[in-house]
Design an enzyme around this catalytic site. Sequence first.
Site, PDB file in Angstrom:
ATOM      1  N   LYS A  44       0.701  -1.283  -0.226  1.00 13.05           N
ATOM      2  CA  LYS A  44      -0.018   0.328   0.245  1.00 13.05           C
ATOM      3  C   LYS A  44       0.996   1.016  -0.103  1.00 13.05           C
ATOM      4  O   LYS A  44       2.150   1.058   0.299  1.00 13.05           O
ATOM      5  CB  LYS A  44      -0.991   0.390   1.366  1.00 13.05           C
ATOM      6  CG  LYS A  44      -0.143   0.380   1.896  1.00 13.05           C
ATOM      7  CD  LYS A  44      -0.938  -0.796   3.576  1.00 13.05           C
ATOM      8  CE  LYS A  44       0.181  -0.141   4.928  1.00 13.05           C
ATOM      9  NZ  LYS A  44      -1.275  -0.660   6.485  1.00 13.05           N
ATOM     10  N   TYR A 276      14.848  29.949   7.169  1.00 11.29           N
ATOM     11  CA  TYR A 276      13.702  30.980   7.625  1.00 11.29           C
ATOM     12  C   TYR A 276      13.371  30.792   9.194  1.00 11.29           C
ATOM     13  O   TYR A 276      13.564  29.773   9.722  1.00 11.29           O
ATOM     14  CB  TYR A 276      12.247  30.484   6.830  1.00 11.29           C
ATOM     15  CG  TYR A 276      11.963  30.261   5.563  1.00 11.29           C
ATOM     16  CD1 TYR A 276      12.437  31.723   4.340  1.00 11.29           C
ATOM     17  CD2 TYR A 276      11.632  29.109   4.521  1.00 11.29           C
ATOM     18  CE1 TYR A 276      12.220  31.500   3.098  1.00 11.29           C
ATOM     19  CE2 TYR A 276      11.581  29.361   3.361  1.00 11.29           C
ATOM     20  CZ  TYR A 276      11.847  30.296   2.414  1.00 11.29           C
ATOM     21  OH  TYR A 276      11.619  30.728   1.509  1.00 11.29           O
TER      22      TYR A 276
HETATM   23  C1  LIG Z   1      -0.561  -1.689   6.593  1.00 10.82           C
HETATM   24  C2  LIG Z   1      -0.683  -3.117   7.235  1.00 10.82           C
HETATM   25  C3  LIG Z   1      -0.270  -4.195   7.701  1.00 10.82           C
HETATM   26  C4  LIG Z   1       0.965  -4.083   7.494  1.00 10.82           C
HETATM   27  O1  LIG Z   1       1.480  -3.479   8.930  1.00 10.82           O
HETATM   28  P1  LIG Z   1       3.202  -3.222   8.999  1.00 10.82           P
HETATM   29  O2  LIG Z   1       3.725  -2.836  10.020  1.00 10.82           O
HETATM   30  O3  LIG Z   1       3.914  -2.680   8.253  1.00 10.82           O
HETATM   31  O4  LIG Z   1       3.906  -4.667   8.703  1.00 10.82           O
HETATM   32  C5  LIG Z   1      -0.615  -5.323   7.740  1.00 10.82           C
HETATM   33  N1  LIG Z   1      -2.365  -5.064   7.285  1.00 10.82           N
HETATM   34  C6  LIG Z   1      -2.965  -4.272   8.019  1.00 10.82           C
HETATM   35  C7  LIG Z   1      -4.480  -4.198   8.154  1.00 10.82           C
HETATM   36  C8  LIG Z   1      -2.501  -3.012   7.881  1.00 10.82           C
HETATM   37  O5  LIG Z   1      -3.222  -1.510   7.411  1.00 10.82           O
END
Ligand SMILES: *Cc1c(COP(=O)(O)O)cnc(C)c1O
Length: 388
Positions: A44, A276
């Site tokens: 993702k 800045y």
């Molecule tokens: C993002 C996510 C993961 C992966 O989590 P990590 O800690 O990066 O391994 C697994 N399950 C769900 C539902 C997620 O949203």
Amino acid sequence: MSERDARPRDTTRVRAEVDLAALRANVTSLRARVSGAALMAVVKADAYGHGAVPCALAAQQAGAEWLGTATPEEALALREAGLRGRMLCWLWAPGGPWREAIAADVDVSVSALWALREVTAAARAERAPARVHLKADTGLGRNGCQPADWPELVAAALAAERDGLVRVVGLWSHFACADEPEHPANDAQLARFREMVAYAEGQGVRPEVRHIANSPALLTRPDAHFDLVRAGIATYGVSPGPELGSAADLGLRPVMRLSADLVLVKEVPGGHGVSYGHHYVTPGGTTLGLVPAGYADGIPRHASDAGPVLVGGKLRTVAGRVAMDQFVVDLGGDRPEPGTEAVLFGAGDRGEPTAEDWAQACGTIVYEIVTRIGVRVPRVYVNEHATG
Ligand SMILES: *Cc1c(COP(=O)(O)O)cnc(C)c1O
């Protein structure tokens, strides 16, 4: 974003190298830890900023049986890019592309009756059953079905299964505190998960996969592996949190290396304000190096006066505020040539900071550091092809 992109790429300014051999090695090492379960590479958010398509391909080359995304659009984009194999997406909004997901052979997640209604309508229209994973809220308090509502959701899903509209192929949940292995919520969630799975199976659900473990649970809780583990951050060679140790402690290799080339090196007198707001003032005559990357590239503004950078073999610190496109480091009198590389983070084995170091400097989690690297930063894929 891919190397095949015809547009000229601004890799002279800043670039995120993505080492796909490291990613493959991480997948191999994670799979070895979960002998009984399949591995889902979670890709993702553009593979946590690393580039979804090349990372998904590399993960599959190394044996990841599943791919996971948050949104259906992310999963459908992977299918369009030619990615095959099992794929699950879980963050649905009403009116989402259920039909497209069914047609593209993407598994979907259902946490509530509204989603079951939409997916069964889509299955009717598509004349094909949807593969559904029922999500239980075992204590995270975010997505997922509450235990009190579970019997109703399970019954409705079984009715839809009898009508040939869905197949309930997964029962699943997500941890709240897996990055704190001693936290009592972990045991409580695991017990609740077992109860909710047992209830659904007692009613007649026959899931292919039961799954609850993310990266930290994969690394610390073999009793949470079930049939499938969902590895996000660990796939990218990053430790899920300080309590679990460093990436090296966990046998993981950081995949992303973020660097930029100095565009200006100049001498300034003492007492000179920098960037800045003049939050940094040179303590004496010194040299300043200008790094052409800023918060528009995903460098957190919270790194002002804090972010570590390796320049010419020496660790320096962001001097003054991070601006939209650039920041400054105090080079303490050194005069590296313009074009000298400034390494923000990488594997950490050549003196460079790690993404974990940036998270600590910025008061955030390492997930945010890698995920937020912006679209203006070209990804440069190295070791794209497995050898030997
Ligand atoms: C993002 C996510 C993961 C992966 O989590 P990590 O800690 O990066 O391994 C697994 N399950 C769900 C539902 C997620 O949203």
